[in-house]
Motif scaffolding. Structure first.
Motif, PDB file in Angstrom:
ATOM      1  N   ALA A 205       0.501  -1.551  -0.256  1.00 50.67           N
ATOM      2  CA  ALA A 205       0.421  -0.107   0.075  1.00 50.67           C
ATOM      3  C   ALA A 205       1.131   1.452  -0.222  1.00 50.67           C
ATOM      4  O   ALA A 205       0.301   1.842  -0.855  1.00 50.67           O
ATOM      5  CB  ALA A 205      -1.344   0.227   1.170  1.00 50.67           C
ATOM      6  N   ASP A 206       1.908   1.400   0.555  1.00 49.26           N
ATOM      7  CA  ASP A 206       2.985   2.505   0.501  1.00 49.26           C
ATOM      8  C   ASP A 206       4.224   2.264   0.134  1.00 49.26           C
ATOM      9  O   ASP A 206       4.644   1.172   0.208  1.00 49.26           O
ATOM     10  CB  ASP A 206       3.185   3.105   1.678  1.00 49.26           C
ATOM     11  N   GLY A 207       4.500   3.158  -0.838  1.00 48.30           N
ATOM     12  CA  GLY A 207       6.311   2.610  -1.278  1.00 48.30           C
ATOM     13  C   GLY A 207       5.901   1.802  -2.486  1.00 48.30           C
ATOM     14  O   GLY A 207       5.208   2.004  -2.920  1.00 48.30           O
ATOM     15  N   ALA A 208       6.676   2.379  -3.264  1.00 49.13           N
ATOM     16  CA  ALA A 208       6.765   1.631  -4.368  1.00 49.13           C
ATOM     17  C   ALA A 208       8.264   1.498  -4.750  1.00 49.13           C
ATOM     18  O   ALA A 208       9.351   1.002  -4.705  1.00 49.13           O
ATOM     19  CB  ALA A 208       7.327   2.963  -5.117  1.00 49.13           C
ATOM     20  N   PRO A 209       8.188  -0.044  -4.580  1.00 49.34           N
ATOM     21  CA  PRO A 209       9.704  -0.819  -4.102  1.00 49.34           C
ATOM     22  C   PRO A 209       9.812  -1.559  -5.966  1.00 49.34           C
ATOM     23  O   PRO A 209       9.630  -1.162  -6.733  1.00 49.34           O
ATOM     24  CB  PRO A 209       8.872  -2.699  -4.117  1.00 49.34           C
ATOM     25  N   GLU A 210      11.122  -1.829  -6.371  1.00 48.36           N
ATOM     26  CA  GLU A 210      12.412  -1.643  -7.504  1.00 48.36           C
ATOM     27  C   GLU A 210      12.407  -3.313  -7.449  1.00 48.36           C
ATOM     28  O   GLU A 210      12.775  -4.087  -6.870  1.00 48.36           O
ATOM     29  CB  GLU A 210      13.295  -1.260  -7.397  1.00 48.36           C
ATOM     30  N   ILE A 211      10.560  -3.772  -8.565  1.00 49.52           N
ATOM     31  CA  ILE A 211      11.123  -4.666  -9.238  1.00 49.52           C
ATOM     32  C   ILE A 211      12.199  -5.203  -9.921  1.00 49.52           C
ATOM     33  O   ILE A 211      11.717  -3.966 -11.226  1.00 49.52           O
ATOM     34  CB  ILE A 211       9.146  -5.274  -9.094  1.00 49.52           C
TER      35      ILE A 211
END
Length: 103
Positions: A25-31
């Motif tokens: 829900a929070d943040g933008a993970p680097e995939i």
């Protein structure tokens, strides 16, 4: 890039493609796959990639991968070479939950 449930992502270094099943829900993970960030699948439509070799780590079609926290889940829709990672940490294969025994 912010991953949202339903997003289709593609690797830039192999044929790996995934769908985001669960996103934090929070943040933008680097995939990433194979060390390179994944991009929206629509950006790579029509490009050919080589199949994984037996020596390389590979993502497997139909398998689900999760990060260590369990906040990100990806479903592999096309196999390819390279290991999936989230924020630099390798993602693991999600195991099936055992069904309760019925006596």
């Amino acid at each position: 890039m912010t991953a949202r449930t339903g997003d289709q992502l593609a690797s830039t270094v192999s044929g790996t493609r995934v769908i985001v099943v669960r996103a934090p829900a929070d943040g933008a993970p680097e995939i990433a796959c194979g060390g390179s960030p994944m991009v929206p699948a629509s950006a790579l439509d029509g490009t050919a990639t080589s199949p994984p070799s037996r020596e390389e780590a590979a993502t497997l079609i139909g398998k689900r991968y999760v990060n260590a926290a369990g906040t990100l889940e990806l479903l592999c829709t096309a196999s390819g070479a390279g290991e999936l990672s989230c924020d630099g940490a390798p993602m693991t294969l999600k195991t099936a939950k055992p069904l309760p025994a019925s006596d």
